[in-house]
Enzyme design. Structure first.
Site: not given
Length: 711
Positions: A245, A278-280, A282
Site C-alpha cells: 500500500c 506498507s510503503d516506507h 506510510a
C-alpha cells in the site's frame, strides 16, 4: 536463467524445483523449519492454512507482533547502497523455525549493490507483450534470489494520470487494461523463480508532489475502472504473494489504513490470501493500520510494535496479520527450502544481458520516419550529438539500479558501424560546434534525455526543463542540428512523454525510453534494421503542455492545500484527448515498423473480435494490432470515452505473410462500474468496434448490440 516451477507446499513439487535450481534433495535441504515430529507445522504434506494455524498457536503475543514489522533500520533510502544491504528484513522467529524474510527493491532490476539494469518498466509497457513481461519479472526475481532475497518489490502498476509524474518511467503507462495484463504477467514470471512479488502501490498513487500528505478525492467508478484493475489482475491472474500500500489519503483514509480497500475489496472481493506491506513510513496510526488490513510495516516497527498494538487492538486482528504472513510463507515454500545465498556467481549475466537487450529492442518505438530515413543504410559518417550518446540514463529513487556493465549508444553504434565508418561525437553544449559536426556527417543523430524519478515530479514536459539545467537547451540543440543536416534523427531517452516542437524538422524520431544497460547495443540494432522496432506508445505524446490531462487545473494537479480532485473521472490518458478532440503529436498505441501492414477480415461478435493482419512490405516486421471498444452510455451521469483498449496482440510476420488474430471479450470487457448498484453492469445499446495499429488509426470498424439494444 534457470527455469523453476512455482513454489508449492507439496514436498514432491518442491523437491523437483530445488533439483532444477541445483539445491540438494528436500530431505537434506529442509532444516530451516525443523523436524515435523517436534514441529508439526514443518510437515510439507499439510496445506498452508493448516500449517499456519499450527504455528500460530505456538507463538507468543510479542512474537506475533514481531512478524508485523521489518527489523532492518537500513531499509528504505539507505538500502541498496551495498552488496549486502537488503531493502528490508524481518528476522523471523528462530525459536520456532520461522526463517527470516529478506526483501529488495526491484521494479527495474535488483537495487542491491550491482545488478542487471533492465530497460525502464515504461519500455516494457511499450513492448505490448505479456511474454516479455513474464521474462522481465523472471529476470529480476532470478537475480533477487541470488542476492539472498525472498521478496521483490515490484511491479509498479500505478496508472499514469499526469505525464509530469516523476515515477512515469517506473510504471506501465496510462491504460489500465495494458497495465493489468503486463503487471500480472510480471508477477507470474517473478514467482516462478521462487521469489514473492509485491505489486505496488495500492490503491491510488499518481504523483510525487506532496505524496506523503496528499488527500485524493476519487469517485468509485474512477477507482474501479482506472486505478484498481492492474491490482485486481495481479491478484486474480498473477497470484501475487504480497501487495504494497502507498502514501496519501484516498477519500479520507490513509492508503495503509484503508479497510474499504485492503479488507473489503482486496481480500473479500478479490480473494487475496497473501499479506500487505506498507510503503516506507506510510503508516500513520497503529490501530487504524492493523484494523484497516495492513499486515507488515516497513522499514521498521515505528507504529507496529508491542507498545502500540498490545491490548489496544483485538487479538484476532494481530492473529490475522500473523496468520496472513505465515500462510503466505508456507504457500510459497519459504519454510521448506534453504535460505537463498547472496552469491553473485550464480547469476547468469550472459542470459540477463541478452534479456536486457531484447527487452529494450522490443520496447523501442519508431515515432517518425520521413522518407525512409531509417533503417540506416551504412552511412560512411555519423555525428552523434548530445550527452545522452555517451551515457546510460535511468530514473532515480527506489527503482534505480547500479548496472553490472553498460553499453552506451556511442559504443553500440560505433561497433555496429564498423571500422569503415567515421563516428564523431559532440556533447552538444555548444550548439554552433554541434551544428558544424552535424554538417560534416551524412547522418546526424541527436540524443535528448529528461530527468525524473522518485520524490519529485517534473516541472515541465519540455526537454529544456527548469529541473534539468545541466542538460541545457535540448530543443534548441535539435533545431540547430536539423538546420545543419537534413538527415537528422532524434533519439529520445526519456522516462515518459515529452514535447517535440521540432518534429517537423527532423527525419526520424525514436523513443528509446531509459533503455537499460544494453541500451546502446539494442539501439544500434534497431537503427540499422537488424531488428524491427518493436515498441508502441503506452502513453500519449501531446503537441503542447496544455493539451495533457490535468493541465491548467491546479485543483486536479498538483492540488490545492494538498488536496487533489480526480474530477476528470475515467478520462485519463488517450481517453482525455479523444473525448476533447485534441490531436496528439503521437497517439497511444502508435509505433512504426520498417515494413507495412494491411488490416482486413473483421469478424465481430459479443464474445470476440477477429481480424487479419498482413505484411505488405519487403521486410520481416512486428505488428501490434489493437482492439478498441466504444461502450454505450447508460445516461448522462455515466459518460463513456470514445474508445477503450480491450485487446492487443504482438505478431512478427515475414513479407507476404498474414496472421489471424483473435481478441476474446468477456462480460467484464463490456461493463462499466455502476456506482448506485455497487457492481459491474453491462449497458443496453450499441458497442462500437475498432481494430488497427493505434488508438487513432483504426481501419477496421464494426459494432454489435447488447442488452436488447440496437446498432
Amino acid at each position: 536463467m534457470v527455469p523453476a516451477k512455482r513454489w508449492m507446499s507439496a514436498a514432491g513439487a518442491l523437491a523437483s524445483v530445488l533439483a532444477l535450481a541445483g539445491v540438494p534433495d528436500l530431505a537434506q535441504a529442509a532444516g530451516r523449519c525443523g523436524d515435523p515430529a517436534q514441529r508439526p507445522w514443518c510437515d510439507a504434506r499439510l496445506g498452508p492454512d493448516q500449517r499456519a494455524a499450527l504455528l500460530l498457536a505456538r507463538l507468543t503475543a510479542d512474537e506475533k507482533i514481531s512478524l508485523m514489522a521489518t527489523d532492518d533500520p537500513l531499509g528504505g533510502p539507505l538500502g541498496g547502497f551495498s552488496e549486502n544491504a537488503h531493502a528490508d528484513t524481518n528476522n523471523g522467529i528462530p525459536r520456532l523455525g520461522v526463517p527470516p524474510v529478506y526483501m529488495a527493491d526491484g521494479p527495474a532490476g535488483v537495487r542491491q549493490g550491482k545488478a542487471t539494469a533492465l530497460p525502464a518498466p515504461i519500455a516494457l509497457a511499450a513492448g505490448f507483450d505479456p511474454a516479455a513481461a513474464r521474462r522481465y519479472g523472471g529476470t529480476v526475481a532470478w537475480e533477487a534470489r541470488h542476492r539472498g532475497n525472498d521478496v521483490i518489490f515490484g511491479p509498479t502498476v500505478d496508472v499514469l494520470r499526469t505525464p509530469l509524474n516523476g515515477r512515469t518511467f517506473e510504471g506501465l503507462g496510462e491504460d489500465p487494461y495494458l497495465s493489468a495484463g503486463l503487471g500480472a504477467s510480471w508477477v507470474q514470471g517473478a514467482q516462478k523463480q521462487g521469489v514473492l512479488a509485491s505489486v505496488k502501490h495500492l490503491a491510488v498513487y499518481a504523483q510525487e508532489s506532496d505524496r506523503l500528505a496528499l488527500k485524493m478525492k476519487v469517485a468509485p467508478r474512477t477507482l474501479r475502472e482506472i486505478y484498481l484493475p492492474p491490482f485486481e489482475a495481479a491478484v486474480k491472474t498473477g497470484g501475487t504473494a504480497t501487495v504494497m500500500c502507498g502514501f496519501g489519503q484516498l477519500n479520507g483514509r490513509w492508503a495503509c489504513e484503508d479497510g474499504s480497500v485492503l479488507n473489503k475489496i482486496l481480500r473479500t472481493e478479490w480473494g487475496f490470501k497473501g499479506f500487505v506491506v506498507s510503503d516506507h513510513t506510510a503508516v500513520h496510526d497503529a490501530v487504524a493500520g492493523a484494523t484497516g488490513g495492513l499486515d507488515m510495516e516497513l522499514p521498521v516497527g515505528m507504529k507496529f510494535n508491542a507498545w502500540n498494538l498490545k491490548n489496544k487492538v483485538p487479538q484476532q486482528v494481530i492473529d490475522g496479520a500473523a496468520r496472513n504472513i505465515l500462510r503466505t510463507m508456507f504457500a510459497h515454500g519459504v519454510f521448506d527450502r534453504p535460505a537463498y545465498a547472496n552469491d553473485l556467481t550464480r547469476i547468469d549475466r550472459t542470459a540477463s544481458r541478452t534479456a536486457a537487450r531484447q527487452l529494450a529492442e522490443s520496447g523501442m518505438t519508431l515515432l517518425q520516419n520521413t522518407g525512409g530515413a531509417l533503417p540506416l543504410k551504412s552511412p560512411r559518417s555519423i555525428a552523434l550529438i548530445g550527452k545522452g550518446a555517451n551515457e546510460v540514463p535511468s530514473g532515480f529513487g527506489s527503482a534505480q539500479v547500479q548496472p553490472f556493465s553498460t553499453v552506451t549508444p556511442r559504443k553500440g553504434i560505433a561497433q555496429r558501424a564498423g571500422a569503415g565508418a567515421q563516428v564523431a561525437y559532440d556533447d552538444g553544449r555548444d550548439h554552433r560546434a554541434a551544428a558544424d559536426a552535424a554538417r560534416k556527417a551524412q547522418v546526424a543523430i541527436v540524443f535528448a534525455t529528461d530527468t525524473q524519478g522518485e520524490f519529485f515530479d517534473k516541472s515541465c514536459l519540455a526537454l529544456t526543463c527548469a529541473r534539468d539545467p545541466l542538460k541545457g537547451d535540448q530543443d534548441g540543440l535539435i533545431s540547430a542540428v536539423a538546420a545543419a543536416n537534413p538527415n537528422t534523427i532524434v533519439v529520445l531517452e526519456t522516462g515518459g512523454p515529452v514535447l517535440t516542437p521540432w518534429a517537423g524538422r527532423v527525419k526520424g524520431i525514436v523513443a528509446a525510453w531509459y533503455p537499460g544497460q544494453q541500451g546502446g547495443e539494442a539501439l544500434a540494432r534497431v537503427l540499422y534494421g537488424d531488428v524491427d522496432p518493436g515498441g508502441r506508445l503506452p502513453v500519449t505524446f501531446p503537441v503542447a503542455a496544455g493539451d495533457a490531462p490535468t493541465a491548467g487545473n491546479p485543483a486536479q494537479y498538483p492540488g490545492v492545500n494538498k488536496t487533489v480532485a480526480f474530477s476528470e473521472g475515467v478520462f485519463v490518458g488517450y481517453r482525455h484527448y479523444d473525448a476533447k478532440r485534441i490531436k496528439p503529436r503521437f497517439p497511444f498505441g502508435h509505433g512504426l515498423s520498417y515494413t507495412t501492414f494491411r488490416y482486413g477480415g473483421l469478424a465481430v461478435t459479443p464474445t470476440g473480435v477477429q481480424a487479419t493482419v498482413t505484411n505488405t512490405g519487403s521486410r520481416t516486421g512486428v505488428a501490434v494490432p489493437q482492439l478498441y471498444l466504444g461502450l454505450p452510455s447508460p445516461g448522462a451521469a455515466v459518460p463513456q470515452p470514445p474508445r477503450q483498449l480491450k485487446g492487443y496482440q504482438k505478431v512478427t510476420l515475414a513479407p507476404g505473410r498474414s496472421a489471424r488474430v483473435t481478441f476474446p471479450l468477456d462480460r467484464r470487457a463490456l461493463s462499466y462500474w455502476d456506482q448506485a448498484g455497487g457492481g459491474w453492469k453491462v449497458a443496453k445499446g450499441c458497442y462500437r468496434v475498432g481494430v488497427g495499429p493505434s488508438s487513432r488509426d483504426l481501419p477496421l470498424t464494426g459494432a454489435f448490440a447488447q442488452g436488447g439494444g440496437a446498432c
